[in-house]
Design an enzyme around this catalytic site. Structure first.
Site, PDB file in Angstrom:
ATOM      1  N   HIS A  29     -23.441  -6.234  30.508  1.00 21.43           N
ATOM      2  CA  HIS A  29     -23.735  -7.462  31.234  1.00 21.43           C
ATOM      3  C   HIS A  29     -24.496  -8.413  30.319  1.00 21.43           C
ATOM      4  O   HIS A  29     -25.310  -7.983  29.487  1.00 21.43           O
ATOM      5  CB  HIS A  29     -24.635  -7.177  32.446  1.00 21.43           C
ATOM      6  N   CYS A  54     -28.133  -2.895  37.749  1.00 21.45           N
ATOM      7  CA  CYS A  54     -27.890  -3.125  36.314  1.00 21.45           C
ATOM      8  C   CYS A  54     -28.083  -4.577  35.899  1.00 21.45           C
ATOM      9  O   CYS A  54     -28.461  -4.849  34.758  1.00 21.45           O
ATOM     10  CB  CYS A  54     -26.494  -2.654  35.920  1.00 21.45           C
TER      11      CYS A  54
HETATM   12  C1  2RA Z   1     -22.199  -4.720  39.386  1.00 20.01           C
HETATM   13  N1  2RA Z   1     -24.585  -4.628  39.444  1.00 20.01           N
HETATM   14  O1  2RA Z   1     -22.231  -5.128  38.223  1.00 20.01           O
HETATM   15  C2  2RA Z   1     -23.371  -4.146  40.018  1.00 20.01           C
HETATM   16  C3  2RA Z   1     -23.280  -2.681  40.109  1.00 20.01           C
HETATM   17  N2  2RA Z   1     -24.259  -2.184  41.006  1.00 20.01           N
HETATM   18  O2  2RA Z   1     -21.223  -4.771  40.094  1.00 20.01           O
END
Ligand code: 2RA
Length: 354
Positions: A258, A129
């Site tokens: 994110h 992600c």
């Molecule tokens: C996280 N990218 O944000 C990772 C999940 N696979 O922890």
């Protein structure tokens, strides 16, 4: 006839969003089968407005399935993805297990859709992600300006660590709520949490009233696995084996979405106007960039939506070929379930048009 789809890991954080996504996008599917660990089997969950009973992972659950999307831990994918593929399903895998294997394509439909067709093992991987949060934007810029280097700092939401990550942030906030003196003495947050919460945290430091400069597992040289993934996956997706990438991944007290601060160097000069033109034309990118009016993306403003949001686009003062920008993307949607669903639709369309 319509292809049959299996969702493996249907009860997890991504699985929950996955059910929502297949229920709200154009319905091209025949059966949608829900699969999970034996612990969750037998539960009834809604998909496309209908109740579906979750089946336990077993070889037979792939019988009659055309496409299987997996969102399960690496070791479960390692065992079960090849079983699904051997039983004739195209397996679309979200884990880290197959992403960097040369005979498995790693696909972001906006950037390298053609790669999905070349899948000798019947397996297609979908990226991490953190990588996905910036790929639509960086892919569009690369196509015109030829990307050379990326320096990235991430601000990663707790749901990246699954249902347990989200629960932990809520628990910590609840445990500390009302203490208007907290966060002003070294170690007081950790001490208060140790006293109030019995369960072990999925994070290596308090995540409420804090930021944590660590995401993933320990890798050689002091790198965190998330930082290495960002480098390796960006190179593969963009098709630039020599792309220079350096990243610092940080966990922040955000539930979902994110963010990344990206410093991107291109082969030739690129102005803010150039970048705005390219990003505004990219179908899945939303430009939110009017800093004089306080317009830029934040996770809280965009969570639960599909696009990649870009703002704070600047031409780096001392580096004319370089842009600095801020990207936000929902880590459970484009970062996970949506990208997998889009790959599944790409594959489904192959057989529908054949
Ligand atoms: C996280 N990218 O944000 C990772 C999940 N696979 O922890």
């Amino acid at each position: 006839s319509r292809p049959n789809l299996a969702l493996v890991g249907a009860t997890g954080a991504v699985g929950t969003v996955m059910r929502d996504i297949v229920s709200t996008r154009e319905d091209i599917w025949g059966e949608i089968r829900l699969v999970a660990s034996p612990r969750s089997a037998g539960k009834t969950l809604k998909v496309r407005g209908e109740d579906v009973v979750v089946r336990a992972l077993a070889p037979e659950v792939f019988d009659g399935i055309d496409i299987a999307i997996f969102d399960v831990p690496d070791e479960v994918s390692a065992e079960w993805v090849p079983i699904a593929a051997a039983r004739g399903a195209v397996a679309i895998d979200k884990s880290g297990t197959f992403r960097m294997q040369p005979d498995v394509p790693l696909v972001v439909p906006e950037v390298n859709p053609h790669a999905a067709a070349d899948r000798p093992r019947n397996i297609i991987s979908t990226p991490n992600c953190t990588t996905l949060s910036m790929m639509a934007a960086m892919g569009a810029l690369h196509a015109e300006y030829n990307l050379q280097e990326l320096v990235v700092a991430s601000y990663q939401a707790v749901s990246g660590a699954g249902v347990a990550g989200t629960a932990r942030l809520y628990d910590e906030v609840e445990a500390l709520a009302g203490d208007r003196g907290i966060g002003q003495v070294a170690g007081d947050v950790r001490k208060a949490l140790d006293n109030k919460l019995a369960e072990e945290s999925p994070f290596p430091a308090p995540i409420a009233f804090n930021v944590v400069p660590w995401a993933g597992s320990f890798k050689e040289g002091g790198w965190a696995s998330e930082e290495i993934k960002l480098r390796d996956e960006s190179r593969k997706i963009l098709g630039i084996p020599g792309l220079k990438v350096s990243a610092t991944c940080v966990r922040v007290p955000v539930v979902t979405t994110h963010s990344l601060a990206v410093h991107a160097r291109f082969e030739r000069e690129i102005t803010v106007a150039d970048a705005h033109r390219v990003l505004a034309a990219a179908p899945t990118v939303v430009l939110m960039d009017d800093p004089e009016k306080g317009v830029w993306p934040t996770p809280a403003a965009v969570v639960g939506t599909d696009p990649t949001y870009v703002g704070r686009v600047r031409q780096a003062i001392d580096f004319p070929n370089t842009l600095d920008l801020f990207v936000c993307g929902d880590n459970l949607r484009k970062g996970a379930a949506l990208n997998a669903a889009e790959i599944a639709e790409l594959v489904a369309r192959e057989s529908l048009s054949a």
